[in-house]
Design a protein around this motif. Structure first.
Motif, PDB file in Angstrom:
ATOM      1  N   TYR A  32       0.800  -1.201   0.000  1.00 59.67           N
ATOM      2  CA  TYR A  32       0.000   0.000   0.000  1.00 59.67           C
ATOM      3  C   TYR A  32       0.845   1.268   0.000  1.00 59.67           C
ATOM      4  CZ  TYR A  32      -3.990  -2.905   1.155  1.00 59.67           C
ATOM      5  OH  TYR A  32      -4.987  -3.849   1.121  1.00 59.67           O
ATOM      6  N   ALA A  33       0.483   2.208  -0.862  1.00 60.07           N
ATOM      7  CA  ALA A  33       0.920   3.577  -0.648  1.00 60.07           C
ATOM      8  C   ALA A  33       0.133   4.129   0.532  1.00 60.07           C
ATOM      9  CB  ALA A  33       0.667   4.410  -1.900  1.00 60.07           C
ATOM     10  N   MET A  34       0.726   5.058   1.235  1.00 63.34           N
ATOM     11  CA  MET A  34       0.084   5.595   2.435  1.00 63.34           C
ATOM     12  C   MET A  34      -0.016   7.108   2.356  1.00 63.34           C
ATOM     13  SD  MET A  34      -0.537   2.902   4.209  1.00 63.34           S
ATOM     14  CE  MET A  34      -1.005   3.681   5.766  1.00 63.34           C
ATOM     15  N   GLY A  35      -1.069   7.618   2.941  1.00 64.77           N
ATOM     16  CA  GLY A  35      -1.247   9.064   2.936  1.00 64.77           C
ATOM     17  C   GLY A  35      -1.722   9.576   4.281  1.00 64.77           C
ATOM     18  N   TRP A  36      -1.513  10.857   4.483  1.00 63.51           N
ATOM     19  CA  TRP A  36      -2.062  11.581   5.631  1.00 63.51           C
ATOM     20  C   TRP A  36      -2.978  12.675   5.101  1.00 63.51           C
ATOM     21  CZ3 TRP A  36      -1.657  10.285  10.666  1.00 63.51           C
ATOM     22  CH2 TRP A  36      -0.628   9.422  11.052  1.00 63.51           C
ATOM     23  N   PHE A  37      -4.119  12.785   5.727  1.00 66.74           N
ATOM     24  CA  PHE A  37      -5.090  13.826   5.415  1.00 66.74           C
ATOM     25  C   PHE A  37      -5.487  14.497   6.727  1.00 66.74           C
ATOM     26  CE2 PHE A  37      -6.249  12.925   0.967  1.00 66.74           C
ATOM     27  CZ  PHE A  37      -5.587  11.719   0.802  1.00 66.74           C
ATOM     28  N   ARG A  38      -6.099  15.661   6.617  1.00 65.78           N
ATOM     29  CA  ARG A  38      -6.564  16.338   7.821  1.00 65.78           C
ATOM     30  C   ARG A  38      -7.875  17.041   7.542  1.00 65.78           C
ATOM     31  NH1 ARG A  38      -1.909  21.073   8.358  1.00 65.78           N
ATOM     32  NH2 ARG A  38      -2.585  22.355   6.584  1.00 65.78           N
ATOM     33  N   GLN A  39      -8.650  17.196   8.611  1.00 68.48           N
ATOM     34  CA  GLN A  39      -9.928  17.874   8.497  1.00 68.48           C
ATOM     35  C   GLN A  39     -10.120  18.777   9.703  1.00 68.48           C
ATOM     36  OE1 GLN A  39     -13.355  15.310   7.993  1.00 68.48           O
ATOM     37  NE2 GLN A  39     -14.495  16.955   7.006  1.00 68.48           N
ATOM     38  N   ALA A  40     -10.235  20.060   9.422  1.00 67.17           N
ATOM     39  CA  ALA A  40     -10.497  21.047  10.460  1.00 67.17           C
ATOM     40  C   ALA A  40     -12.011  21.206  10.621  1.00 67.17           C
ATOM     41  CB  ALA A  40      -9.859  22.378  10.096  1.00 67.17           C
ATOM     42  N   PRO A  41     -12.476  21.677  11.778  1.00 69.79           N
ATOM     43  CA  PRO A  41     -13.919  21.842  11.990  1.00 69.79           C
ATOM     44  C   PRO A  41     -14.552  22.708  10.921  1.00 69.79           C
ATOM     45  CG  PRO A  41     -12.744  22.108  14.050  1.00 69.79           C
ATOM     46  CD  PRO A  41     -11.699  22.023  12.969  1.00 69.79           C
ATOM     47  N   THR A  85       7.550  23.155  13.202  1.00 73.33           N
ATOM     48  CA  THR A  85       7.119  24.545  13.028  1.00 73.33           C
ATOM     49  C   THR A  85       5.605  24.619  12.862  1.00 73.33           C
ATOM     50  OG1 THR A  85       9.196  24.791  11.758  1.00 73.33           O
ATOM     51  CG2 THR A  85       7.785  26.715  11.920  1.00 73.33           C
ATOM     52  N   LEU A  86       4.914  24.020  13.775  1.00 72.02           N
ATOM     53  CA  LEU A  86       3.457  23.958  13.677  1.00 72.02           C
ATOM     54  C   LEU A  86       2.827  25.328  13.831  1.00 72.02           C
ATOM     55  CD1 LEU A  86       2.969  20.625  15.578  1.00 72.02           C
ATOM     56  CD2 LEU A  86       2.031  21.120  13.316  1.00 72.02           C
ATOM     57  N   LYS A  87       1.727  25.506  13.123  1.00 72.45           N
ATOM     58  CA  LYS A  87       0.979  26.754  13.117  1.00 72.45           C
ATOM     59  C   LYS A  87      -0.445  26.483  13.596  1.00 72.45           C
ATOM     60  CE  LYS A  87       3.490  28.162   8.937  1.00 72.45           C
ATOM     61  NZ  LYS A  87       3.342  28.603   7.524  1.00 72.45           N
ATOM     62  N   PRO A  88      -1.117  27.500  14.117  1.00 72.18           N
ATOM     63  CA  PRO A  88      -2.516  27.294  14.528  1.00 72.18           C
ATOM     64  C   PRO A  88      -3.389  26.745  13.401  1.00 72.18           C
ATOM     65  CG  PRO A  88      -1.703  29.342  15.427  1.00 72.18           C
ATOM     66  CD  PRO A  88      -0.621  28.823  14.512  1.00 72.18           C
ATOM     67  N   GLU A  89      -3.102  27.110  12.173  1.00 79.71           N
ATOM     68  CA  GLU A  89      -3.906  26.618  11.050  1.00 79.71           C
ATOM     69  C   GLU A  89      -3.663  25.143  10.737  1.00 79.71           C
ATOM     70  OE1 GLU A  89      -1.952  29.341  11.119  1.00 79.71           O
ATOM     71  OE2 GLU A  89      -0.927  29.651   9.181  1.00 79.71           O
ATOM     72  N   ASP A  90      -2.706  24.522  11.412  1.00 74.53           N
ATOM     73  CA  ASP A  90      -2.513  23.077  11.281  1.00 74.53           C
ATOM     74  C   ASP A  90      -3.465  22.294  12.182  1.00 74.53           C
ATOM     75  OD1 ASP A  90       1.007  23.712  11.113  1.00 74.53           O
ATOM     76  OD2 ASP A  90      -0.331  23.226   9.432  1.00 74.53           O
TER      77      ASP A  90
END
Length: 124
Positions: A32-41, A85-90
């Motif tokens: 499998y190829a693998m991915g990361w996704f994200r979902q903000a409210p 270097t995380l940001k609030p928008e992360d």
């Protein structure tokens, strides 16, 4: 069937770092190829990063390029996302996903299996 379990989320101050892990079980991980996704409210799920089956190729969303690094350890059946270097928008729920077939790695509909997600909150 593939089961995916994310871990490593939490609360961090802006400028800090976190490393997410996603442990896979059920089938040959290197298939499998693998991915990361994200979902903000209130927002749609967005592509973050992906890695090929061997780990030789990586892909990133422009918003995280240079700050996030995806990697995998096929011997441990685990994919990682190092976030610096995380940001609030992360701030979002981060999901890992496994992809057996072809198709754009940045498109969530091409992935076959998903984890339950882990919350990342970045305070300003």
């Amino acid at each position: 069937q593939v089961q995916l379990v994310e871990s490593g989320g939490g609360l961090v101050q802006a400028g800090g770092s976190l490393r997410l892990s996603c442990a896979a079980s059920g089938r040959t991980f290197s298939d499998y190829a693998m991915g990361w996704f994200r979902q903000a409210p209130g927002k749609e799920r967005d592509f973050v990063a992906a890695i090929s089956r061997s780990g030789g190729s990586t892909y990133y969303a422009d918003s995280v390029k240079g700050r996030f690094t995806i990697s995998r350890d096929n011997a441990k059946n685990t994919v990682y996302l190092q976030m610096n270097t995380l940001k609030p928008e992360d701030t979002a729920v981060y999901y890992c996903a496994a992809k057996l077939g072809l198709g754009r790695v940045s498109s969530g509909i091409t992935y076959d299996y998903w984890g339950q997600g882990t919350q990342v909150t970045v305070s300003s």
